[in-house]
Every structure is written in C-alpha cells, then in structure tokens.
Design a protein around this motif. Structure first.
Motif, PDB file in Angstrom:
ATOM      1  N   GLN A 128       0.780  -1.268  -0.200  1.00 39.30           N
ATOM      2  CA  GLN A 128      -0.270   0.373   0.423  1.00 39.30           C
ATOM      3  C   GLN A 128       1.124   1.011   0.022  1.00 39.30           C
ATOM      4  O   GLN A 128       2.320   1.271   0.461  1.00 39.30           O
ATOM      5  N   PRO A 129       0.671   2.090  -0.466  1.00 40.59           N
ATOM      6  CA  PRO A 129       1.396   3.438  -0.826  1.00 40.59           C
ATOM      7  C   PRO A 129       1.038   4.040   0.824  1.00 40.59           C
ATOM      8  O   PRO A 129       1.531   5.524   0.820  1.00 40.59           O
ATOM      9  N   GLY A 130       0.086   4.103   1.463  1.00 32.61           N
ATOM     10  CA  GLY A 130       0.019   4.635   2.881  1.00 32.61           C
ATOM     11  C   GLY A 130      -1.330   5.727   2.459  1.00 32.61           C
ATOM     12  O   GLY A 130      -1.459   6.079   1.107  1.00 32.61           O
ATOM     13  N   VAL A 131      -2.251   6.383   3.322  1.00 33.25           N
ATOM     14  CA  VAL A 131      -2.752   7.286   3.985  1.00 33.25           C
ATOM     15  C   VAL A 131      -2.483   8.445   3.050  1.00 33.25           C
ATOM     16  O   VAL A 131      -3.482   9.150   2.956  1.00 33.25           O
ATOM     17  N   ASN A 132      -1.029   8.600   4.424  1.00 28.28           N
ATOM     18  CA  ASN A 132      -0.651  10.191   3.636  1.00 28.28           C
ATOM     19  C   ASN A 132      -1.818  11.233   3.949  1.00 28.28           C
ATOM     20  O   ASN A 132      -2.343  12.404   3.418  1.00 28.28           O
ATOM     21  N   ALA A 133      -2.162  11.088   5.318  1.00 28.30           N
ATOM     22  CA  ALA A 133      -3.262  12.042   5.333  1.00 28.30           C
ATOM     23  C   ALA A 133      -3.312  13.221   6.320  1.00 28.30           C
ATOM     24  O   ALA A 133      -4.262  14.539   6.874  1.00 28.30           O
ATOM     25  N   VAL A 134      -1.850  13.109   7.059  1.00 25.33           N
ATOM     26  CA  VAL A 134      -1.165  14.096   8.750  1.00 25.33           C
ATOM     27  C   VAL A 134      -0.732  15.176   8.096  1.00 25.33           C
ATOM     28  O   VAL A 134       0.298  14.411   7.410  1.00 25.33           O
ATOM     29  N   ILE A 135      -0.914  16.294   8.115  1.00 26.93           N
ATOM     30  CA  ILE A 135       0.309  17.098   8.193  1.00 26.93           C
ATOM     31  C   ILE A 135       1.240  17.184   9.088  1.00 26.93           C
ATOM     32  O   ILE A 135       2.448  17.097   8.498  1.00 26.93           O
ATOM     33  N   ARG A 136       0.767  17.259  10.072  1.00 30.63           N
ATOM     34  CA  ARG A 136       1.576  17.481  11.563  1.00 30.63           C
ATOM     35  C   ARG A 136       0.529  16.901  12.960  1.00 30.63           C
ATOM     36  O   ARG A 136      -0.589  16.986  13.209  1.00 30.63           O
ATOM     37  N   GLU A 137       1.688  15.729  13.582  1.00 28.39           N
ATOM     38  CA  GLU A 137       0.917  15.445  14.534  1.00 28.39           C
ATOM     39  C   GLU A 137       1.516  16.489  16.046  1.00 28.39           C
ATOM     40  O   GLU A 137       2.474  17.463  15.788  1.00 28.39           O
ATOM     41  N   ASP A 138       0.567  16.273  16.782  1.00 26.30           N
ATOM     42  CA  ASP A 138       0.718  17.425  17.967  1.00 26.30           C
ATOM     43  C   ASP A 138       1.346  16.538  18.835  1.00 26.30           C
ATOM     44  O   ASP A 138       0.944  15.179  19.548  1.00 26.30           O
ATOM     45  N   PRO A 139       2.868  16.872  19.488  1.00 26.12           N
ATOM     46  CA  PRO A 139       4.144  16.573  20.164  1.00 26.12           C
ATOM     47  C   PRO A 139       3.498  16.638  21.448  1.00 26.12           C
ATOM     48  O   PRO A 139       3.577  16.048  22.358  1.00 26.12           O
ATOM     49  N   ASP A 140       2.440  17.573  22.003  1.00 26.02           N
ATOM     50  CA  ASP A 140       2.214  17.303  23.475  1.00 26.02           C
ATOM     51  C   ASP A 140       0.464  16.644  23.390  1.00 26.02           C
ATOM     52  O   ASP A 140       0.564  16.336  24.380  1.00 26.02           O
TER      53      ASP A 140
END
Length: 544
Positions: A87-99
């Motif tokens: 699979q190529p991956g969903v690629n839905a996330v721009i940035r995770e919240d580190p907190d």
C-alpha cells in the motif's frame, strides 16, 4: 515527496509486519459494571470501529485512559500513514501534536479527581490544517505557509479543547481548500483507505481519510462546497454542514465569507451531535453567528430517537439523481436509502425538476469573487507570525497576501492556477458580484418555498453522484454540494452503503436553516436502522 514536519514520522512502523485482520468486536453491553483496564490489543481493535460515544463510556468506566487512546491512534498513524506492504499509505497527516500525550495525561488526572468536562473529555480528535492552532503552524497545506503561526486557536478548536478533546494531529487538505481530491504542496496526495488507489474526497480529505483509518475519533473540516460532506461520503462517515451562522468561522482560513462553514465529521450521528454541542453558538468574533442566538438547543442529542423517521416527510430531489452508467450505483443506493426511510415510517415524495432553483444556485458562485478579499483579511490578523521574505514578494511588504503566495510559486500547480484566476477579483468591478448575490437570495427564497410547498422535513439526494475516482483522475462530482453551500441551508450526510467496487456512498439530507435537531434525528434513525458503516480493509486492527 514534500518534506513534512511530522515529528514522529521517522519511527519504524514495527507493528505493520504483525498486522492481523480481525473482525472488530462489538463493545460489551455491560461495560459499566466491569472492573479493570483492558489489554492493549483490545484497545487496538476498539479504536478501529468504536465511535467517540463508545470510547467515552469506556473512559468513564475506567477501562481505558485518554493516554491509552492517544497511544493507540498514534500507533495507527505510524503503521498506516506512510507506505507499508503493498500500500502507498494513507498520507492524511500534516503534523502530529507533540503535546497530545501530555494533554491526555492531564485530562486523565482531572477525571481521577472527579472533574469531567463532558462527553468529549479525553477524546482524541483530528483538525484540518486550515484551522488556527496557537501551538502548531497552520499551513493550509501549502509550502508557502509552512511556517505560518497564529496568535490563538480557531474558536471551534478552542471550544473543543475546553470540552476536553485532545488534538492528535492536523490533517492534509486540498491546498487552500480549493479542490476535491486532497492534494497539496506540503502534504502530498491523501489516499482513500477503502482503496488507496482512489482519492478520499475533499477538500477535508485528510480528516475524512484519517477518521476512516482510525487516526482519531472525531474531526473538524471546513465546507465551502461539499468539503466536509464529500470526504465523509467517500469514507463511510457522517458529516454536517451546519446552517450559515450556527458555528464560528473565526480562525478558519477563508475562501468565501458567504459560503464558508466549519463542521464536524465522525463515525456516527451521535458523535456529530456531541461535537456540535461543544462548538455551536454565538461568537462575537464572527458576526454571522448572531443568527444563532436563541436557536441552539441545550443539547443536539435530545432528538436522536430511533423513531424520528416516523411521520417525517422526505422529498427526493430528483434533479440530482444521475442516470449515467457511472452514476447508477450511487443513485441505486440513494433510492434504497429512501426506501429504508419509508420503511421506518417516513412519507416520501419525488420532487419534480426545479430548473429555476438550479439556475439560481448555479449562478450564485462567489468563491472567485471573495477569496482574495477574505484570505487577505485573515492573513492580516494581529499576532500572525510569518517569514518576512514571503511578505516582501508583493506590496505591501509588511503583511502576507494572496499575491505573495501566488508569486512564491510554492503551491501545487493546479491550485496555483485557481489562485491566479482569483487575483484582482475582489478589487475589480463589482456589478457581476452583486448580481450573483441577488441570485443567491433568489436561490434561498426558491429553496425555502420548495420545502414549505411540499411540507418537507428534508430533501434527500446523493452527497456525491459517483464513487471516489482514482488518484490523478478528475472526480465527477456534479454540483449537488452547492444546494446547501450557495443557500446557507444545513445538510447532513450519512453512509448509504457501498458500490460493487466496495467504495462508500453517502446520502445527504438537507433541511431549512437551523433545523439541525431534525436532520440529526432523521439521520440517526436511518443510521440505526441500516448500520451501513464498516471500517476500511486496508487499515485493519493492529495486533501484536
């Protein structure tokens, strides 16, 4: 591929090699009486299909913690966001919240002290990256704005945080919310977890695909013409485009002040109601919300009854029922949905063709007229932080404008062309703009009269006339999104089943302004009678 500030993106997705496809279990009916925490494997299964309501019950019982849930969703982002297996991956996330984990831990501590903010306390959520977040950049999916920082949260984000929600990630979107395939220069191409060769809808496709892939429990999108409803339909989700003026747009990067709304996306109608409870209502920073005064119920959950369809009058908007070969599977599913509503006690009538209404709706598109004006106003908000080199590309040199963004060229090419077309429209001759505004008023009048003349509680039609197209191919979407968007009437989309290709389809219910309690009740009754939603096959539960 664009470089993205994922934070945890370099982790090895070790769980992928051990993925086992399992049937997601139904949550136990007697959960409230059970003692003790549940194993991580069971949590990993539950987050795939459990809605926020069920997760809230587990949190209340002490069987899971918010920290458990954030870890489970993060594990799924690690496993399924980037390429894995075939699979190529969903690629839905721009940035995770580190907190996110720290916030979840604080909320767990509040719960242990007996302080519970409400049903969303400790629930992990996804936020489209055109909503302001004071602690994270707000990019609009654009390389040009990858360093853009705002002074505070968007009003809806602030209200959800106050209600106890935990932001797990900000999600990809069709850049500047200007398209339906969800591709951006910063985030790349988001893919549909039901078939990763296909698009997830747009422009809020990152939120839609992320919720379907269980990267979070509920999410926020924005809708200028279908941008929360299209991804929901393509990802077997529920989404609401609220009435114009019901919920604040403050802090949502605009396209069109007269069409933009922000709305919830979720796995169930009840979850949408819970998000609406937290976000709807007057905000002095968005004057349009003055219209909501006295029209927001204590809770939108009150009308969620299995019998809500009994006695309701549903009008089938036949103009939007496509007859071409690619449209026939969707039309058949919507006709089946209408039959299911009738079986639950609704009176269904086919509404004859409405050429005058369609012409007024088609003639009242204002995006090109308003985008530059409204975006420049947003970009000039006090406290915004940005590279001075970007602001100096075009005059004035002290603020960023749409002209600066276009000149930078740091925009995905198809969107860049759309932005170029919009330059100068807001400052040029306005006669045609005012004519379009007049047609909008006429569309509102005609649609209201249609509903009244047939004594309708809702109009029904396909959310999107065709299943999700393959990535790189145009999405034939028709203009069904505009009936709500160009009039300001609310519209709810609910899963209606799957095409022979296994792709989700949504059925849309449109009501009169501020009739959200009725629409949610109808959608809930239909959802409970049919149970069409099922999780996508390419992102199964992670089991060690």
């Amino acid at each position: 591929m664009a470089q993205r500030p994922h934070g945890r993106r370099n982790r090895v997705a070790a769980l992928v090699a051990g993925v086992v496809v399992l049937t997601t279990p139904t949550l136990p009916a007697g959960a409230a009486g059970d003692a003790g925490r549940v194993p991580a494997d069971r949590i990993a299964r539950w987050v795939v299909d459990a809605d926020a309501t069920a997760l809230g019950e587990l949190l209340a019982d002490g069987r899971v913690t918010s920290v458990d849930l954030v870890k489970a969703y993060r594990a799924r982002i690690d496993a399924y966001e980037q390429p894995y297996g075939d699979q190529p991956g969903v690629n839905a996330v721009i940035r995770e919240d580190p907190d996110a984990l720290a916030v979840a831990a604080r909320l767990d501590a509040e719960r242990r002290r007996g302080h519970v903010r409400g049903p969303l306390h400790g629930i992990p959520i996804l936020i489209k990256d055109n909503y302001d977040t004071a602690d994270l950049p707000t990019s609009n999916g654009s390389l040009a704005l990858r360093h853009w920082r705002t002074a505070d949260d968007a009003e809806q984000v602030a209200r959800l945080r106050e209600a106890g929600a935990v932001v797990v990630a900000k999600t990809n979107l069709h850049e500047f919310a200007s398209g339906v395939g969800t591709i951006s220069s910063l985030g790349g191409q988001t893919r549909n977890p039901y078939d990763q060769s296909r698009n997830p809808g747009g422009s809020s496709g990152g939120t839609g695909a992320g919720l379907a892939a269980a990267f979070g429990a509920v999410g926020l999108g924005s809708d200028t013409c279908g941008s929360v409803r299209s991804p929901a339909a393509h990802n077997s989700l529920v989404a609401l485009r609220p009435s114009q003026g019901l919920s604040s747009r403050d802090g949502i990067a605009p396209i069109s002040d007269t069409q933009d709304v922000g709305g919830p996306m979720a796995k169930s109608v009840r979850d949408v109601a819970l998000v609406l409870d937290a976000t709807a209502g007057y905000d002095p920073d968005d004057p349009s919300t003055r219209a909501s005064l006295g029209r927001v119920p204590r809770t939108y959950t009150t009308g969620l009854r299995d019998t809500a369809l009994t006695g309701a009058r549903i009008g089938v908007f036949t103009d939007y029922l496509g007859t071409s070969a690619p449209e026939q599977p969707t039309t058949a599913l919507v006709r089946s949905a209408v039959a299911d509503m009738a079986a639950r006690g609704a009176t269904v009538v086919d509404v004859p063709s409405q050429p005058a209404l369609l012409a007024a709706v088609e003639g009242s598109w204002l995006i090109n007229d308003e985008h530059e004006r409204d975006l420049n106003r947003y970009l000039a908000a006090p406290g915004s932080r940005f590279p001075r080199s970007l602001a100096r590309l075009e005059p004035p040199a002290d603020v960023v404008t749409l002209a600066d963004i276009v000149t930078s060229g740091q925009v995905t090419p198809t969107v860049l062309e759309r932005l170029r077309i919009r330059l100068g429209r807001s400052t040029g001759p306005q006669d045609e703009y005012h004519q379009r505004l007049a047609l909008r008023a006429e569309a509102q009048r005609l649609l209201g009269a249609l509903m009244a003349d047939h004594d309708l509680d809702a109009l029904v039609y396909p959310t999107v006339p065709q299943q999700a197209a393959r990535v790189g191919e145009p999405q034939p979407g028709g203009r069904s999104c505009a009936l709500a968007a160009n009039t300001g009437f609310p519209a709810l989309t609910v899963p209606a089943g799957f095409t022979p290709d296994g792709m989700p389809v949504g059925v849309e219910l449109l009501g009169t302004p501020f009739s959200e309690p009725t629409l949610l009740g109808l959608g809930h009754a239909y959802e409970r009678a049919t149970h069409h939603r099922r999780p996508p096959p390419t992102t199964p539960p992670l089991v060690h």
